[in-house]
Write a protein that holds these residues in place. Structure first.
Motif, mmCIF file in Angstrom:
data_model
loop_
_atom_site.group_PDB
_atom_site.id
_atom_site.type_symbol
_atom_site.label_atom_id
_atom_site.label_comp_id
_atom_site.label_asym_id
_atom_site.label_seq_id
_atom_site.Cartn_x
_atom_site.Cartn_y
_atom_site.Cartn_z
ATOM 1 N N ILE D 42 -14.762 49.868 -73.657
ATOM 2 C CA ILE D 42 -15.488 50.980 -74.277
ATOM 3 C C ILE D 42 -16.979 50.711 -74.086
ATOM 4 C CG2 ILE D 42 -15.982 52.325 -76.352
ATOM 5 C CD1 ILE D 42 -13.450 51.280 -77.617
ATOM 6 N N ASP D 45 -23.373 54.876 -74.984
ATOM 7 C CA ASP D 45 -24.594 55.260 -74.246
ATOM 8 C C ASP D 45 -24.471 54.925 -72.766
ATOM 9 O OD1 ASP D 45 -25.789 56.061 -76.638
ATOM 10 O OD2 ASP D 45 -26.550 54.037 -77.036
ATOM 11 N N LEU D 57 -23.395 59.715 -69.839
ATOM 12 C CA LEU D 57 -21.969 59.954 -70.094
ATOM 13 C C LEU D 57 -21.610 59.808 -71.565
ATOM 14 C CD1 LEU D 57 -20.663 57.811 -67.109
ATOM 15 C CD2 LEU D 57 -20.720 60.302 -67.188
ATOM 16 N N THR D 59 -20.250 58.026 -74.759
ATOM 17 C CA THR D 59 -19.268 56.957 -74.904
ATOM 18 C C THR D 59 -18.143 57.163 -73.900
ATOM 19 O OG1 THR D 59 -19.763 56.638 -77.235
ATOM 20 C CG2 THR D 59 -17.578 55.959 -76.490
ATOM 21 N N VAL D 60 -17.761 56.109 -73.186
ATOM 22 C CA VAL D 60 -16.645 56.229 -72.251
ATOM 23 C C VAL D 60 -15.630 55.105 -72.466
ATOM 24 C CG1 VAL D 60 -18.066 57.314 -70.453
ATOM 25 C CG2 VAL D 60 -17.682 54.864 -70.386
ATOM 26 N N ILE D 61 -14.366 55.456 -72.199
ATOM 27 C CA ILE D 61 -13.298 54.459 -72.091
ATOM 28 C C ILE D 61 -13.034 54.286 -70.610
ATOM 29 C CG2 ILE D 61 -10.894 53.917 -72.601
ATOM 30 C CD1 ILE D 61 -11.116 55.836 -75.008
ATOM 31 N N LEU D 62 -13.260 53.072 -70.130
ATOM 32 C CA LEU D 62 -13.161 52.783 -68.700
ATOM 33 C C LEU D 62 -11.852 52.035 -68.464
ATOM 34 C CD1 LEU D 62 -14.754 52.742 -65.980
ATOM 35 C CD2 LEU D 62 -15.740 50.606 -66.748
#
Lengths: 89, 89, 89, 89, 89, 89, 89
Positions: D42, D45, D57, D59-62
């Motif tokens: 996770i 920013d 983007l 918050t992203v879950i990669l």
């Protein structure tokens, strides 16, 4: 629903002609003699029908991770103009 | 949340038309007869609708690792100009 | 730290708009209805927004191995000129 | 040696800026909020800094299988002419 | 033979310079600080030496599935004209 | 059906010539000396027959994930013009 | 058949020269010092012999998933015109 798992359909397709679409645009056809849980297949009287000129392969052991789909009907797929298909009702 | 796991939606989609987008830009459509935990699918009356001219495939066993997404609505996807979509509210 | 595992953030994002970046430069957007531990997702009111002209997909089951990242904010990503970003302090 | 396993370094990098190099020549940067044993991450920013013009983007879950490497320093990598590097001594 | 398993050689290479050849023709060099059973690596003072102009990366966590091989000697590989090599005797 | 699992056919093909089609359009031929459950193979007197000019390889250990199919008949595949094949009856 | 599993042949090839064909058309040669069940290998005095000009690598740890095949004979493969090969008798 147990009888509608993909592996059950494979079991009922033993000794039938199957068409196998492989990754890399390859297409095989043959009589399904066996399989396992990885979708590894044994085909008898197998043919590589990717190109116009078919290639006879005899019996082959096909590694399951190459399979896109297989069709137990084994009929060469028919080409029809785009048309409406039945919706679920 | 249990009833909103992807496998639950598959269970509720049995006997419905589904659209399946595959890796390699291929698209199939058919009636979902069965599936397993690997997202292997059985489709009845399946058609390869990748190109203008559809290809009738009959019943197919589709190996799950080829799937990008599947849509249980089964409707051919509609094309609309880019527009605002609803935000969660 | 348990509450900061990726799966926990997915749980808190249920019913929110999410943006999903897929391998092969595809981009989907939709409301997250469900997921499982493989990052398989159910999206409602999903749209393929890869190109200018969006494609409405309805409800889709997305296979997790296609995902690069997903953003629970769901906002279309903003483009800004390269700039200094905050360093951890 | 336990404290020098890659997962331990991730634990110590929580809340720090990290730079993530992805397959397909993509590069993200963000503050590490969480991770799991698959290297799913996770990022808060987060920015896609692949191109000159950065893309915010949020918050992203990669998904971890896209990662080539990640650098917990989070500094934009410096370019230096080829030079001797310190050998172990 | 236990002491000649790849993981044992990694253990003996801790704190040494290693050269890592990655899929996609990328090459990193750094001091091996840690690893795990997936061949995930921690490199300190890492450099991307793929191109003439080296890129300093600081500390990196490298995901093991990107590795082709790694050389614990860490010396830049020497180029020699094709020649006879010692056969086992 | 136990005797028709792919692994059983491999067992019965020990010491026979096999033709192995590999990903990347490579083709090997050799005498099957051994195998394991991953479809890793040992071939004796192996030849790379991908091109007109065959390449003698001696004994090889082939990693199973490269295999598309293998044919225990070991005969070079025959080319025949496209023709009707027997349907299951 | 136990002694003809691929791992057994690796065990008997310890300290011998091996030729390793890798995905991506790369070829290494070296003395097999160790291995594990994933076909990860340790090679001593390894050389990258992909091109005319060989590259000395010293000791390398090779990740097994890159291997197509390895030949324990270690001889540079001989090129011969296409010819009849012995059939099993």
């Amino acid at each position: 629903m147990t009888e509608n798992r993909p592996m059950d359909l494979l079991a009922r397709s033993l000794n039938s002609q199957v068409l196998v679409k492989l990754k890399g645009d390859r297409e095989l056809r043959g009589r399904l003699r066996g399989y396992d849980q990885h979708l590894n297949l044994i085909l008898d009287d197998a043919e590589d029908i990717t190109e116009q000129t078919h290639q006879e392969l005899g019996t082959v052991i096909l590694r399951g991770d190459n399979v896109i789909f297989l069709s137990p009907s084994g009929k060469p797929p028919g080409k029809t103009p785009a048309k409406k298909t039945k919706k679920k009702g």
